[in-house]
Design an enzyme around this catalytic site. Structure first.
Site, mmCIF file in Angstrom:
data_model
loop_
_atom_site.group_PDB
_atom_site.id
_atom_site.type_symbol
_atom_site.label_atom_id
_atom_site.label_comp_id
_atom_site.label_asym_id
_atom_site.label_seq_id
_atom_site.Cartn_x
_atom_site.Cartn_y
_atom_site.Cartn_z
ATOM 1 C CB SER A 1 -0.868 -0.017 1.272
ATOM 2 O OG SER A 1 -1.477 1.234 1.524
ATOM 3 C CE1 TYR B 1 -4.561 -2.068 5.129
ATOM 4 C CE2 TYR B 1 -3.054 -0.263 4.656
ATOM 5 C CZ TYR B 1 -3.896 -1.270 4.224
ATOM 6 O OH TYR B 1 -4.066 -1.482 2.871
#
Length: 249
Positions: free
Chosen positions: A131, A144
């Protein structure tokens, strides 16, 4: 490109929806036979049936479930993920641990599981769905961001160890992609701040991006398939932003 992956076998985690489902479809279209792994058994079966592959219902936070998955694959796409948003002082430790188990420990275990077969064949492709948050941080996403940063390091180690065996390992780093996970974040933010969804997209998600559009899952899948193709044999240890300029700002 329809025959690039003829004879290859792929395993995609989180393959029943979002980016994972697009990867399943794109890999199958390029000639691969695909193992679809997802916690949702019904949707995994539907995806596998669609592409003529195999479905595996698995909770990847359970190491035993990881060990029961097929090991003899040519392509491993570590894609499964979840999100939880909270400031660190309020972040539930059990949720933090679960996110690490799913998004960092499971990719390690799957890589460890698949490498011996890849090494024996002298060919393999590992694609880790990272990401922009594997390269940058944002507030309230401690678990995350930590997991994605760890995944980046794991991917690079696999690249260095796998190079002599014909195995590449790379990260794909999308910005905000039009998926159910992102839709949920948009809805939650809109409800919390009592603002329209389109304002959340424009003023929050895409504020840093140069291209003011959500990314489509199929665009991410196209990059994944290219990384698995013969033309990408010298790309390894890389982290490739697909973020509309988010990390350039």
């Amino acid at each position: 490109m329809t025959s690039d992956l003829d004879g290859r076998t792929a395993l995609v985690t989180g393959g029943a929806g979002g980016i994972g489902l697009s990867c399943v479809r794109a890999l199958a279209a390029a000639g691969a036979k695909v193992h679809v792994v997802d916690v949702d058994a019904e949707r995994a079966e539907a995806a596998a049936t669609e592409v003529g592959g195999w479905a595996h219902a698995a909770d990847l936070t359970d190491p035993a479930a990881v060990g029961a998955l097929p090991a003899e694959v040519d392509i491993l796409v570590n894609n499964a993920g979840i999100q939880h948003v909270a400031p660190i002082e309020d972040f539930p430790p059990d949720v933090f641990a679960r996110i690490q188990a799913l998004m960092l420990t499971a990719p390690f275990l799957l890589t460890r599981h698949a490498l011996p077969s890849m090494y024996a064949k002298g060919w393999g492709r590992i694609v880790n769905m990272s990401s922009v948050h594997g390269l940058r941080a944002s507030p309230y996403k401690a678990a995350y961001v930590a997991a994605k940063h760890g995944l980046e390091g794991l991917s690079k180690v696999a690249a260095l160890e796998g190079a002599a065996h014909g195995v590449t390992s790379n990260c794909v780093n999308p910005g905000y992609v039009r998926t159910p996970l992102v839709d949920g974040q948009i809805d939650a933010h809109a409800a919390e701040h009592d603002i329209p969804r389109e304002d959340v997209v424009a003023e929050v998600l895409l504020k840093r991006a140069a291209i003011k559009k959500l990314i489509e899952p199929d665009d991410v899948a196209s990059l994944v398939v290219w990384l698995c193709s013969p033309r990408a044999g010298h790309i390894t240890g890389a982290s490739i932003p697909l973020d509309g300029g988010w990390t350039a700002a």
